[in-house]
Design a protein around this motif. Structure first.
Motif, PDB file in Angstrom:
ATOM      1  N   MET A 286       0.814  -1.187  -0.061  1.00  0.00           N
ATOM      2  CA  MET A 286      -0.099  -0.060   0.014  1.00  0.00           C
ATOM      3  C   MET A 286       0.687   1.240  -0.140  1.00  0.00           C
ATOM      4  O   MET A 286       0.475   2.355  -0.679  1.00  0.00           O
ATOM      5  CB  MET A 286      -0.811  -0.085   1.219  1.00  0.00           C
ATOM      6  N   LEU A 287       1.993   1.167   0.761  1.00  0.00           N
ATOM      7  CA  LEU A 287       2.726   2.583   0.637  1.00  0.00           C
ATOM      8  C   LEU A 287       3.561   2.558  -0.587  1.00  0.00           C
ATOM      9  O   LEU A 287       3.670   3.846  -1.016  1.00  0.00           O
ATOM     10  CB  LEU A 287       3.628   2.301   2.039  1.00  0.00           C
ATOM     11  N   ARG A 288       3.806   1.590  -1.162  1.00  0.00           N
ATOM     12  CA  ARG A 288       4.385   1.680  -2.708  1.00  0.00           C
ATOM     13  C   ARG A 288       3.464   2.402  -3.700  1.00  0.00           C
ATOM     14  O   ARG A 288       3.701   3.191  -4.409  1.00  0.00           O
ATOM     15  CB  ARG A 288       5.020   0.431  -3.065  1.00  0.00           C
ATOM     16  N   GLU A 289       2.291   1.801  -3.471  1.00  0.00           N
ATOM     17  CA  GLU A 289       1.218   2.537  -4.262  1.00  0.00           C
ATOM     18  C   GLU A 289       0.948   4.002  -4.098  1.00  0.00           C
ATOM     19  O   GLU A 289       0.824   4.635  -4.916  1.00  0.00           O
ATOM     20  CB  GLU A 289      -0.005   1.651  -4.230  1.00  0.00           C
ATOM     21  N   ASP A 290       1.007   4.095  -2.685  1.00  0.00           N
ATOM     22  CA  ASP A 290       0.798   5.590  -2.464  1.00  0.00           C
ATOM     23  C   ASP A 290       1.981   6.464  -2.976  1.00  0.00           C
ATOM     24  O   ASP A 290       1.861   7.469  -3.327  1.00  0.00           O
ATOM     25  CB  ASP A 290       0.597   5.737  -0.983  1.00  0.00           C
ATOM     26  N   LEU A 291       3.035   6.029  -2.756  1.00  0.00           N
ATOM     27  CA  LEU A 291       4.290   6.851  -3.189  1.00  0.00           C
ATOM     28  C   LEU A 291       4.381   6.838  -4.695  1.00  0.00           C
ATOM     29  O   LEU A 291       4.446   8.014  -5.301  1.00  0.00           O
ATOM     30  CB  LEU A 291       5.778   6.158  -2.706  1.00  0.00           C
ATOM     31  N   ASP A 292       3.803   5.833  -5.463  1.00  0.00           N
ATOM     32  CA  ASP A 292       3.940   6.056  -7.002  1.00  0.00           C
ATOM     33  C   ASP A 292       2.544   6.913  -7.345  1.00  0.00           C
ATOM     34  O   ASP A 292       2.739   7.627  -8.372  1.00  0.00           O
ATOM     35  CB  ASP A 292       3.542   4.522  -7.358  1.00  0.00           C
ATOM     36  N   SER A 293       1.592   6.999  -6.778  1.00  0.00           N
ATOM     37  CA  SER A 293       0.610   7.698  -7.079  1.00  0.00           C
ATOM     38  C   SER A 293       0.635   9.152  -6.594  1.00  0.00           C
ATOM     39  O   SER A 293      -0.121  10.237  -7.148  1.00  0.00           O
ATOM     40  CB  SER A 293      -0.824   7.263  -6.514  1.00  0.00           C
ATOM     41  N   LYS A 294       1.378   9.469  -5.579  1.00  0.00           N
ATOM     42  CA  LYS A 294       1.490  10.653  -5.229  1.00  0.00           C
ATOM     43  C   LYS A 294       2.282  11.751  -6.112  1.00  0.00           C
ATOM     44  O   LYS A 294       3.467  11.215  -6.738  1.00  0.00           O
ATOM     45  CB  LYS A 294       2.310  10.633  -3.920  1.00  0.00           C
ATOM     46  N   GLY A 295       1.776  12.677  -6.598  1.00  0.00           N
ATOM     47  CA  GLY A 295       2.386  13.590  -7.419  1.00  0.00           C
ATOM     48  C   GLY A 295       3.736  14.191  -6.754  1.00  0.00           C
ATOM     49  O   GLY A 295       4.081  13.979  -5.857  1.00  0.00           O
ATOM     50  N   PRO A 296       4.062  15.406  -7.586  1.00  0.00           N
ATOM     51  CA  PRO A 296       5.189  16.089  -7.212  1.00  0.00           C
ATOM     52  C   PRO A 296       4.992  16.621  -5.926  1.00  0.00           C
ATOM     53  O   PRO A 296       3.846  17.176  -5.670  1.00  0.00           O
ATOM     54  CB  PRO A 296       5.554  17.104  -8.249  1.00  0.00           C
ATOM     55  N   VAL A 297       5.883  16.727  -5.025  1.00  0.00           N
ATOM     56  CA  VAL A 297       5.761  17.428  -3.559  1.00  0.00           C
ATOM     57  C   VAL A 297       6.993  18.592  -3.464  1.00  0.00           C
ATOM     58  O   VAL A 297       8.097  18.070  -3.974  1.00  0.00           O
ATOM     59  CB  VAL A 297       5.995  16.522  -2.546  1.00  0.00           C
ATOM     60  N   ARG A 298       6.669  19.575  -3.045  1.00  0.00           N
ATOM     61  CA  ARG A 298       7.625  20.484  -3.054  1.00  0.00           C
ATOM     62  C   ARG A 298       8.689  20.137  -1.746  1.00  0.00           C
ATOM     63  O   ARG A 298       8.563  19.528  -0.881  1.00  0.00           O
ATOM     64  CB  ARG A 298       7.107  22.046  -2.253  1.00  0.00           C
ATOM     65  N   LEU A 299      10.001  20.571  -2.113  1.00  0.00           N
ATOM     66  CA  LEU A 299      11.272  20.116  -1.355  1.00  0.00           C
ATOM     67  C   LEU A 299      10.858  20.716   0.136  1.00  0.00           C
ATOM     68  O   LEU A 299      11.122  20.053   1.163  1.00  0.00           O
ATOM     69  CB  LEU A 299      12.426  20.843  -1.700  1.00  0.00           C
ATOM     70  N   SER A 300      10.227  21.723   0.433  1.00  0.00           N
ATOM     71  CA  SER A 300       9.971  22.211   1.594  1.00  0.00           C
ATOM     72  C   SER A 300       8.984  21.545   2.431  1.00  0.00           C
ATOM     73  O   SER A 300       9.011  21.344   3.591  1.00  0.00           O
ATOM     74  CB  SER A 300       9.381  23.717   1.626  1.00  0.00           C
ATOM     75  N   GLU A 301       8.017  20.751   1.822  1.00  0.00           N
ATOM     76  CA  GLU A 301       7.196  19.898   2.423  1.00  0.00           C
ATOM     77  C   GLU A 301       7.992  18.581   2.813  1.00  0.00           C
ATOM     78  O   GLU A 301       7.688  17.927   3.886  1.00  0.00           O
ATOM     79  CB  GLU A 301       5.953  19.604   1.391  1.00  0.00           C
ATOM     80  N   VAL A 302       8.620  18.178   1.802  1.00  0.00           N
ATOM     81  CA  VAL A 302       9.509  16.972   2.234  1.00  0.00           C
ATOM     82  C   VAL A 302      10.304  17.081   3.305  1.00  0.00           C
ATOM     83  O   VAL A 302      10.437  16.329   4.504  1.00  0.00           O
ATOM     84  CB  VAL A 302      10.403  16.541   1.232  1.00  0.00           C
ATOM     85  N   GLU A 303      11.072  18.276   3.397  1.00  0.00           N
ATOM     86  CA  GLU A 303      12.092  18.594   4.683  1.00  0.00           C
ATOM     87  C   GLU A 303      11.049  18.769   5.887  1.00  0.00           C
ATOM     88  O   GLU A 303      11.527  18.263   6.961  1.00  0.00           O
ATOM     89  CB  GLU A 303      12.792  19.841   4.395  1.00  0.00           C
ATOM     90  N   ALA A 304       9.890  19.397   5.636  1.00  0.00           N
ATOM     91  CA  ALA A 304       9.248  19.751   6.918  1.00  0.00           C
ATOM     92  C   ALA A 304       8.791  18.140   7.599  1.00  0.00           C
ATOM     93  O   ALA A 304       8.696  18.052   8.832  1.00  0.00           O
ATOM     94  CB  ALA A 304       7.767  20.254   6.611  1.00  0.00           C
TER      95      ALA A 304
END
Length: 333
Positions: A286-304
């Motif tokens: 499920m996590l793999r699927e969510d990562l694949d389906s998740k669109g581009p994410v801002r670097l600031s969101e990733v860092e947060a």
């Protein structure tokens, strides 16, 4: 739910049962972090029946009856904390606990947002600012650094990294800068064991990658060896690779799935695989699927998101539920 979380939940329920006036008197004696945790717990609490409240009051009553009046001196507190935490962590905590009167003026900063606190102290001498920041929580100090100019930020961090304790006179000076009122009775106090390379590294963990790189580059120009020692003490998201499988499983139980997805969007394949293998097969799929389906994410969101997970990791380490290793290979808890 951990014992700490259960304690917070019970405390929040008790405060709600007491009512606003009595609860306010209790909250006055707590530090900002404790008030924040209890406030969040009260806000999230679902309606509780009479039985739950009666059971809690009964538990408190039993504890009160069993408890006898106690009085501890500084030596007793020092012995208990040293046995529980070890010399280094105990000395850092004791410097704050036993010498609280010398840092009373800093307490007001702990209640402010980072921008307000930064604006209040930005015109002080960099050494005074460094002395103030080492008395704050690492994440708050990191947030305050972000609001300084690059030149001031670099100067302050360098002073933190090379700070070899704080003399009582310096504590009084920073209190003057913040409150204009001298505190303390003039009794003899030893130099406090705060500041230094590890303290600087802890603060840098919260300033963000861009500011972190700029600050380390500045330190490297001043002293390459010092910069490397700071880097070796830092614990960043990629260092989760050094945690054993049992530790990763402990972390995953405490992290929200949405937060994990965003954090892993900026992680390398090895980090993702380490997470996958410590989940059930279904959860990993499920996590793999969510990562694949998740669109581009801002670097600031990733860092947060990664920072929030690191906060969980540090809390678990402080509670003794896992052991972290810094880049230099020493324990980092």
């Amino acid at each position: 739910m951990s014992d700490v979380e259960q304690g917070i939940t019970k405390s929040a329920l008790l405060l709600l049962a007491l009512g606003p006036n009595e609860a306010a008197e209790i909250l006055k004696h707590m530090n900002p972090r404790e008030v924040q945790k209890l406030g969040m717990a009260m806000a999230k609490m679902q309606p509780q029946g009479r039985e739950a409240i009666e059971a809690l009051i009964h538990e408190v009553a039993i504890y009160a009856v069993k408890s006898a009046p106690v009085q501890a001196d500084d030596d007793m507190i020092r012995e208990m904390m040293t046995k529980a935490l070890g010399d280094e962590r105990a000395n850092t905590l004791l410097a704050r606990v036993l010498q609280d009167s010398d840092t009373a003026g800093i307490e007001s900063l702990k209640w402010m947002d980072a921008a307000t606190a930064a604006d209040l102290i930005k015109n002080e001498h960099p050494q005074i600012i460094a002395t103030i920041l080492v008395h704050l929580e690492f994440d708050q100090a990191g947030e305050i650094l972000k609001h300084f100019t690059e030149r001031l930020r670099n100067d302050v961090l360098l002073r933190i990294a090379t700070l070899d304790g704080v003399q009582p006179a310096a504590l009084r000076e920073l209190n003057e800068a913040l409150t204009r009122v001298l505190s303390g009775s003039g009794h003899q106090i030893k130099k406090t064991s705060i500041g230094g390379v590890r303290h600087a590294a802890e603060i840098l963990n919260f300033v963000g990658s861009t500011a972190e790189t700029a600050i380390l580059d500045n330190v490297r120009e001043y002293d390459p060896d010092l910069a490397q020692r700071i880097l070796d003490e830092m614990f960043v998201f990629e260092n989760l690779m050094d945690i054993d499988d049992r530790g990763i499983q402990t972390i995953l139980r405490e992290v929200q799935s949405d937060q994990l997805i965003i954090a892993l969007k900026g992680a390398n394949p090895e980090m993702r695989e380490k997470v996958f293998k410590n989940m059930s097969q279904r959860a990993a799929e499920m996590l793999r699927e969510d990562l694949d389906s998740k669109g581009p994410v801002r670097l600031s969101e990733v860092e947060a998101s990664q920072k929030e997970i690191l906060k969980v990791v540090r809390r678990l380490a402080e509670e003794g539920q896992l052991v972290l290793s810094g880049k230099g290979g020493d324990d980092f808890v």
